[in-house]
Write a protein that holds these residues in place. Structure first.
Motif: not given
Lengths: 184, 144
Positions: B136-138, B101-103, B85
């Motif tokens: 939140i980014l995925q 926050r980028c997974t 992350v």
């Protein structure tokens, strides 16, 4: 000057103590599972916010519904658009408290059975829940785990008529959060 | 060949083709390829954070569910099992760091050793929304 220094020391000590009692994660995991006659549904979310206050026993977690990942794209679409309506209700939250604090020693490593009672909000509907789980205490972190079931109807999540009876009316939710001490 | 046989074979063929189409392209259609898709929005990390933190994510410009490409300085990298992350911090709240926050998609983990804190990078990913403290980014990929 002496008074000011003393006040500063007391404030810093209180602040440090206040932080040490709070554990959190922003990478907690929540998954759900249902096994109906038509479809087996499973989804996972790895970006769950969770906070535990070991002094008061307050326990909170918050989930973005759009962060749930499904194996099938169509399921994910149906989940967000037709079931939980995530545009309208983007978050699910649990706000609760440990009701058996005497059974848990957060200063001593070990695995403790816990009972947490609180309010779970999904799809804009808030319901009281009582969950059983464990807290694994180690010197570095506290791992909270729980498995419980909810009924979709309780949260006004309706199953379309065409698939009624083919999709389970109850889903199993698994919570797994590794909580680290809050540091500034 | 009798007419009814031709009709039956044609109907069955159409039914089978329709069934195959529904099964492969509707029931089992693949997930959107976020890595290859064109971004819906391009932003700086600062503007992306300000958009949500200042309550500007309204119907007229809603980033929830959008593919966003943004550039900024990565503050730290966290690990969750095998996932990585990337965290872009913009604020210090009651519960610690707040920001983006980028997974990462797993195959982008190999780029992690090359990253250093405060390094400017460009990321693309699916925006799940704002949870009150973080965006939140995925399924994120590192563009450069």
């Amino acid at each position: 000057m002496k008074k000011l220094t003393l006040l500063l020391i007391i404030s810093l000590t209180f602040f440090q103590y206040g932080n040490a009692q709070r554990y959190l994660t922003k990478n907690g995991q929540i998954s759900f599972f249902s096994d109906g006659p038509l479809e087996k549904i499973e989804a996972q979310n790895n970006q769950v916010n969770s906070v535990l206050d070991v002094k008061s026993g307050d326990f909170v977690y918050k989930v973005l519904m759009k962060s749930f990942l499904f194996e099938k794209a169509l399921m994910q679409e149906h989940f967000n658009e037709n079931y939980v309506e995530s545009d309208q209700f983007p978050n699910a939250t649990f706000v609760g408290k440990i009701t058996n604090p005497e059974a848990i020693d957060f200063t001593k490593p070990g695995t403790y059975d816990a009972i947490v009672e609180g309010k779970l909000t999904i799809h804009g509907v808030t319901k009281p829940v009582k969950e059983q789980g464990t807290f694994q205490v180690s010197t570095e972190a506290i791992v909270g785990k729980s498995v419980f079931k909810i009924k979709l109807a309780d949260y006004h999540i309706s199953i379309p008529g065409a698939v009624t009876g083919k999709i389970a009316e109850e889903i199993e939710i698994r919570v797994d959060v590794r909580l680290d001490p809050l540091k500034f | 060949m009798k007419k009814w046989k031709i009709f039956l074979i044609t109907t069955l063929s159409i039914g089978i083709i329709a069934g195959i189409y529904v099964w492969f392209f509707m029931v089992n259609k693949p997930h959107r390829d976020i890595e290859q898709a064109l971004p819906d929005y391009t932003e700086t990390a600062e503007n992306l954070y300000a958009h949500y933190a200042n309550g500007l994510n309204t119907e007229t410009k809603n980033y929830d569910g959008a593919i966003i490409r943004f550039s900024g300085k990565v503050t730290k990298i966290e690990s969750v099992d095998s996932l990585k992350v990337l965290v872009f911090v913009f604020n210090e709240g009651v519960f610690g760091d707040e920001g983006i926050r980028c997974t990462l998609l797993p195959w982008h983990n190999k780029n992690i050793p090359d990253l250093i804190p405060d390094q400017p990078i460009t990321i693309k990913g699916f925006c799940s929304g704002y949870n009150g403290t973080d965006i939140i980014l995925q399924q994120c990929s590192i563009i450069n």
